[in-house]
Design an enzyme around this catalytic site. Structure first.
Site, PDB file in Angstrom:
ATOM      1  N   GLU A 226       0.753  -1.303  -0.067  1.00 54.99           N
ATOM      2  CA  GLU A 226       0.006   0.113  -0.090  1.00 54.99           C
ATOM      3  C   GLU A 226       0.862   1.180   0.062  1.00 54.99           C
ATOM      4  O   GLU A 226       2.122   1.429   0.729  1.00 54.99           O
ATOM      5  CB  GLU A 226      -1.019  -0.025   1.347  1.00 54.99           C
ATOM      6  CG  GLU A 226      -2.363  -0.544   1.260  1.00 54.99           C
ATOM      7  CD  GLU A 226      -3.219   0.696   0.696  1.00 54.99           C
ATOM      8  OE1 GLU A 226      -2.765   1.502  -0.184  1.00 54.99           O
ATOM      9  OE2 GLU A 226      -4.284   0.998   1.201  1.00 54.99           O
ATOM     10  N   ASP A 227       0.385   2.415  -0.839  1.00 54.79           N
ATOM     11  CA  ASP A 227       1.061   3.560  -0.518  1.00 54.79           C
ATOM     12  C   ASP A 227       1.042   4.221   0.736  1.00 54.79           C
ATOM     13  O   ASP A 227       2.031   4.606   1.458  1.00 54.79           O
ATOM     14  CB  ASP A 227       0.503   4.476  -1.640  1.00 54.79           C
ATOM     15  CG  ASP A 227      -0.916   4.699  -1.672  1.00 54.79           C
ATOM     16  OD1 ASP A 227      -1.699   4.005  -0.749  1.00 54.79           O
ATOM     17  OD2 ASP A 227      -1.470   5.352  -2.217  1.00 54.79           O
TER      18      ASP A 227
ATOM     19  N   ASP B 171      -3.944   5.213   6.488  1.00 53.99           N
ATOM     20  CA  ASP B 171      -4.730   6.448   6.853  1.00 53.99           C
ATOM     21  C   ASP B 171      -5.963   6.117   7.854  1.00 53.99           C
ATOM     22  O   ASP B 171      -5.376   5.661   8.834  1.00 53.99           O
ATOM     23  CB  ASP B 171      -5.251   7.158   5.594  1.00 53.99           C
ATOM     24  CG  ASP B 171      -5.872   8.589   6.045  1.00 53.99           C
ATOM     25  OD1 ASP B 171      -5.293   9.206   6.907  1.00 53.99           O
ATOM     26  OD2 ASP B 171      -6.868   8.932   5.417  1.00 53.99           O
TER      27      ASP B 171
ATOM     28  N   PHE C 252      -1.700  15.605   4.300  1.00 54.17           N
ATOM     29  CA  PHE C 252      -2.116  15.223   3.066  1.00 54.17           C
ATOM     30  C   PHE C 252      -0.926  15.334   2.016  1.00 54.17           C
ATOM     31  O   PHE C 252      -0.417  16.171   1.591  1.00 54.17           O
ATOM     32  CB  PHE C 252      -3.524  15.830   2.386  1.00 54.17           C
ATOM     33  CG  PHE C 252      -4.040  15.074   1.331  1.00 54.17           C
ATOM     34  CD1 PHE C 252      -4.761  13.831   1.330  1.00 54.17           C
ATOM     35  CD2 PHE C 252      -3.537  15.399  -0.102  1.00 54.17           C
ATOM     36  CE1 PHE C 252      -5.244  13.165   0.337  1.00 54.17           C
ATOM     37  CE2 PHE C 252      -4.000  14.521  -1.143  1.00 54.17           C
ATOM     38  CZ  PHE C 252      -4.884  13.526  -0.872  1.00 54.17           C
TER      39      PHE C 252
ATOM     40  N   ARG D  75       1.380  11.591  -9.086  1.00 55.75           N
ATOM     41  CA  ARG D  75       1.676  10.332  -8.796  1.00 55.75           C
ATOM     42  C   ARG D  75       3.357  10.166  -9.386  1.00 55.75           C
ATOM     43  O   ARG D  75       3.921   9.189  -8.629  1.00 55.75           O
ATOM     44  CB  ARG D  75       0.891   9.280  -9.628  1.00 55.75           C
ATOM     45  CG  ARG D  75      -0.476   9.260  -9.058  1.00 55.75           C
ATOM     46  CD  ARG D  75      -1.097   7.714  -9.587  1.00 55.75           C
ATOM     47  NE  ARG D  75      -2.550   7.622  -9.554  1.00 55.75           N
ATOM     48  CZ  ARG D  75      -3.245   7.419  -8.392  1.00 55.75           C
ATOM     49  NH1 ARG D  75      -2.789   7.113  -7.439  1.00 55.75           N
ATOM     50  NH2 ARG D  75      -4.504   7.593  -8.302  1.00 55.75           N
TER      51      ARG D  75
HETATM   52  P1  5GP Z   1      -7.540   4.441   4.191  1.00 56.70           P
HETATM   53  O1  5GP Z   1      -8.463   3.540   3.737  1.00 56.70           O
HETATM   54  O2  5GP Z   1      -6.291   4.052   5.199  1.00 56.70           O
HETATM   55  O3  5GP Z   1      -8.384   5.770   4.820  1.00 56.70           O
HETATM   56  O4  5GP Z   1      -6.714   5.210   2.854  1.00 56.70           O
HETATM   57  C1  5GP Z   1      -6.013   4.414   2.060  1.00 56.70           C
HETATM   58  C2  5GP Z   1      -5.917   5.173   0.703  1.00 56.70           C
HETATM   59  O5  5GP Z   1      -6.167   6.707   1.015  1.00 56.70           O
HETATM   60  C3  5GP Z   1      -4.467   5.067   0.269  1.00 56.70           C
HETATM   61  O6  5GP Z   1      -4.438   4.213  -0.336  1.00 56.70           O
HETATM   62  C4  5GP Z   1      -4.624   6.538  -0.289  1.00 56.70           C
HETATM   63  O7  5GP Z   1      -5.061   6.029  -1.825  1.00 56.70           O
HETATM   64  C5  5GP Z   1      -5.463   7.409   0.152  1.00 56.70           C
HETATM   65  N1  5GP Z   1      -4.733   8.389   1.075  1.00 56.70           N
HETATM   66  C6  5GP Z   1      -4.626   8.315   2.276  1.00 56.70           C
HETATM   67  N2  5GP Z   1      -4.243   9.709   2.799  1.00 56.70           N
HETATM   68  C7  5GP Z   1      -3.601  10.058   1.970  1.00 56.70           C
HETATM   69  C8  5GP Z   1      -2.701  10.939   1.597  1.00 56.70           C
HETATM   70  O8  5GP Z   1      -2.224  11.971   2.539  1.00 56.70           O
HETATM   71  N3  5GP Z   1      -2.617  11.443   0.323  1.00 56.70           N
HETATM   72  C9  5GP Z   1      -2.927  10.824  -1.055  1.00 56.70           C
HETATM   73  N4  5GP Z   1      -2.573  11.206  -2.001  1.00 56.70           N
HETATM   74  N5  5GP Z   1      -3.858   9.691  -0.783  1.00 56.70           N
HETATM   75  C10 5GP Z   1      -4.144   9.251   0.498  1.00 56.70           C
HETATM   76 MG    MG Z   2      -5.497   6.956  -3.713  1.00 53.25          MG
END
Ligand code: 5GP
Ligand code: MG
Length: 255
Positions: free
Chosen positions: A97-98, A101, A150, A163
């Site tokens: 995963e990137d 969050d 963010f 990206r």
């Molecule tokens: P989660 O489900 O953990 O809330 O979010 C995961 C996804 O939300 C990540 O794979 C990513 O695509 C997006 N995301 C969460 N935080 C960020 C951020 O700070 N920047 C960006 N560009 N995407 C985020």
């Molecule tokens: Mg994303």
């Protein structure tokens, strides 16, 4: 919105950490077969580098796709729209995963992968924002723990942009424009903005009475006519000048 002037995490810091993660993964799994589950689209650059950093021969790659974000706000809903094609039986899966969050995406993906019957399913996240967590999940392998910014770059997007940046940047809110300078042709004061007095001194407000000091385009003036003369104050500062924010510049902690 605009990018931070300096990266939060530089390209070289990313590469060094990815190499370390590759070594950690190899040490953990030994010669066991591994399948990296790349979470599209954001995990792609990270997974491509990680794949080359794992010095083990039996590493396969599969893709999964999940969406949970629109703009900078999480929708709270996770849609899995693509699944691995090859069997995971007899293999250790690692979800790549990137960023973690709220944790909803990784949690939903991990559950989906476990249902496909791998030997195990770990999570490897380049970035982790633990302060934002809403579901209890921790990455087994983490690149960097960051604060609640963010961020964009190295796979992370804002509505599909940024990206391809090789480093990770913080997306900052735009500074409010200086309305006084937009409304007429005044030169900016010599003092840096942070030292500019507020409220403006009385004498600078004296131009209030000058006929024609404010152009017709000035939305808040209530006056009409005339070309603004350089150096003439155009009246009391608009009230929202007080809200002008100094740019938040996070120190780049990872270089
Ligand atoms: P989660 O489900 O953990 O809330 O979010 C995961 C996804 O939300 C990540 O794979 C990513 O695509 C997006 N995301 C969460 N935080 C960020 C951020 O700070 N920047 C960006 N560009 N995407 C985020
Ligand atoms: Mg994303």
């Amino acid at each position: 919105m605009h990018l931070s002037e300096h990266p939060l995490i530089s390209a070289s810091a990313i590469q060094r950490r990815v190499d370390e993660l590759g070594a950690e993964i190899a040490a953990h799994y030994g010669d066991e077969p591994i399948t990296l589950i790349v979470v599209l689209k954001g995990g792609l650059p990270f997974a491509a580098d990680l794949l080359r950093a794992i010095p083990v021969s039996d590493v396969c790659v599969e893709y999964i796709r999940a969406r949970s974000y629109a703009g900078t706000a999480s929708t709270g809903e996770v849609l899995i729209t693509m699944q691995p094609e090859e069997s995971l039986e007899g293999r250790h899966a690692i979800v790549v995963e990137d960023i973690l969050d709220t944790g909803r995406t990784a949690s939903a993906i991990q559950a989906r992968i476990l249902a496909l019957g791998p030997l195990s399913c770990a999570v490897c996240a380049l970035l982790d924002k633990p302060a934002r967590r809403e579901v209890p999940i921790e990455a087994d392998f983490t690149g960097f723990v960051i604060e609640n910014y963010f961020v964009v770059g190295y796979g992370l997007d804002l509505d599909e942009r940024f990206r391809g940046l090789p480093a990770v940047f913080v997306l900052e809110e735009a500074e409010e424009p200086e309305p006084a300078f937009l409304m007429d042709d005044e030169e900016p004061p010599a003092a840096p903005e942070s030292e500019a007095p507020f409220p403006w001194p009385e004498e600078e407000v004296a131009g209030e009475e000058t006929p024609g000091a404010i152009s017709p385009a000035d939305p808040g003036s209530g006056q009409t006519g005339g070309t603004p003369s350089p150096g003439t104050a155009s009246g009391p500062p608009p009230p929202h000048r007080a809200r002008a924010r100094r740019r938040r510049r996070p120190r780049p902690p990872f270089r």
